[in-house]
Design a protein around this motif. Sequence first.
Motif, PDB file in Angstrom:
ATOM      1  N   ARG A  51       2.804  -8.242  -2.579  1.00  0.00           N
ATOM      2  CA  ARG A  51       3.905  -7.576  -1.859  1.00  0.00           C
ATOM      3  C   ARG A  51       3.332  -6.639  -0.808  1.00  0.00           C
ATOM      4  O   ARG A  51       2.497  -5.788  -1.115  1.00  0.00           O
ATOM      5  CB  ARG A  51       4.806  -6.833  -2.841  1.00  0.00           C
ATOM      6  CG  ARG A  51       5.460  -7.783  -3.848  1.00  0.00           C
ATOM      7  CD  ARG A  51       6.592  -7.144  -4.617  1.00  0.00           C
ATOM      8  NE  ARG A  51       7.247  -8.150  -5.467  1.00  0.00           N
ATOM      9  CZ  ARG A  51       8.194  -8.975  -5.062  1.00  0.00           C
ATOM     10  NH1 ARG A  51       8.632  -8.909  -3.807  1.00  0.00           N
ATOM     11  NH2 ARG A  51       8.733  -9.862  -5.890  1.00  0.00           N
ATOM     12  N   ALA A  89       4.186  -4.032   2.381  1.00  0.00           N
ATOM     13  CA  ALA A  89       5.181  -3.190   3.053  1.00  0.00           C
ATOM     14  C   ALA A  89       5.256  -3.568   4.532  1.00  0.00           C
ATOM     15  O   ALA A  89       4.231  -3.727   5.199  1.00  0.00           O
ATOM     16  CB  ALA A  89       4.800  -1.718   2.893  1.00  0.00           C
ATOM     17  N   ARG A 116      -2.167   0.066  -0.052  1.00  0.00           N
ATOM     18  CA  ARG A 116      -1.403  -1.063   0.492  1.00  0.00           C
ATOM     19  C   ARG A 116      -2.270  -2.308   0.635  1.00  0.00           C
ATOM     20  O   ARG A 116      -1.811  -3.341   1.140  1.00  0.00           O
ATOM     21  CB  ARG A 116      -0.786  -0.704   1.839  1.00  0.00           C
ATOM     22  CG  ARG A 116      -1.766  -0.323   2.914  1.00  0.00           C
ATOM     23  CD  ARG A 116      -1.080  -0.052   4.246  1.00  0.00           C
ATOM     24  NE  ARG A 116      -0.736  -1.302   4.936  1.00  0.00           N
ATOM     25  CZ  ARG A 116       0.497  -1.679   5.208  1.00  0.00           C
ATOM     26  NH1 ARG A 116       1.524  -0.938   4.836  1.00  0.00           N
ATOM     27  NH2 ARG A 116       0.743  -2.809   5.855  1.00  0.00           N
ATOM     28  N   GLU A 129       7.695  -5.861   0.506  1.00  0.00           N
ATOM     29  CA  GLU A 129       7.785  -4.801  -0.511  1.00  0.00           C
ATOM     30  C   GLU A 129       8.901  -3.839  -0.156  1.00  0.00           C
ATOM     31  O   GLU A 129       9.069  -3.455   0.984  1.00  0.00           O
ATOM     32  CB  GLU A 129       6.451  -4.046  -0.599  1.00  0.00           C
ATOM     33  CG  GLU A 129       6.404  -3.055  -1.740  1.00  0.00           C
ATOM     34  CD  GLU A 129       5.028  -2.448  -1.911  1.00  0.00           C
ATOM     35  OE1 GLU A 129       4.434  -2.567  -3.006  1.00  0.00           O
ATOM     36  OE2 GLU A 129       4.510  -1.863  -0.920  1.00  0.00           O
TER      37      GLU A 129
END
Length: 362
Positions: free
Chosen positions: A128, A130, A330, A362
Amino acid sequence: MSLRTRLQGRFQLMAAALVTVVQLPPVLWLCWLTRTPLPALAALGVSWPYLKQLQSPWTTTPRAPSTYVALGWWSACLVFDVLMLPALLAIRAGTPADATWGLAGAVALLLGGDAVLGRPRLRRRTVRIAGLPPELDGYRIGQLSDVHCGPHVPEEKVAGWVSRLNGLGLDLVTVTGDLITHGSSHVEAVARALGGLRAKDGAYVSMGNHDYFTDGEQLVRELERNGLHVLRNRGVVVRRGEARLYVAGVDDTWTSRHDLSRALAARPEGSPTVLLAHDPDLFPQAVERGVELTLSGHTHGGQLGVPGIRRLSLARVITEWTAGLYRRGRSWLYVNRGAGTTGPPVRLGAPPELAVITLRRE
């Protein structure tokens, strides 16, 4: 001392250490059982011809009868090592039922570890990210690593792995290094087999340390001639509608050819990045540069380890990133256990694999 001499010495030391560790328990047990040194002499006689032909990792020696004898003997020793401790515990358990369960558990441990190199497992993981553009949500990336095409991994086997990946309808397919074992005898073969890889946005390759145990430039030429994109400290932009995905690759770390800055130099601002890096030890640098996903190999998951416990494997000797999925902030790292092997074609606790990574918002 030249780089080749240092690598050759390291190769010889690792091979001798592996042979010693695998053989020592059964040989000592047989010497004690027979009250003679004959088992030790026999083990030496079996191992020496094989080790002799491994003195130079830059040449491929055709498989000889002595090779098959040595590999069969080492595999038997490995089975003995795995079963020895559970069997002793079972014998000491005191009841036939406990002994039966103990031995059954030992056999399950052995089979669960894929002691002999078999059909790679297909592992599916989700990462996932962002800010991932909607057009890339659900984007699927296939990964094949540590092919080690050579005497124990012929072209036909590699072609079978390629066919499995092709049948998945992937968006992108990657090969993260160590395409050959050593020498030039299988360069054209592995290039032909991997040239069959098909995905919507193409097939991309990064180089590993074994890929320079031959003429690396020849290997690159053959790969590109067969339609593969070899990423050596460079990247390309893949487009899906208005979205852009940056796919980069670094060269081999063992020969100091890697340059992550160059690989990321053309990255469009704000574009998610997939980095092909054979050596997972580059992951901290990738984290510093904001790389969302790094795909690595190199470790084979240790090739020998305790099933289900990735920390207990030989890979811990060379890296903390032994196998599977990791995350820092991340940034994600997936360390592929590889499809092939080096040394004896034996795995324990680190079954061969093909991977599919799905990108999600995400």
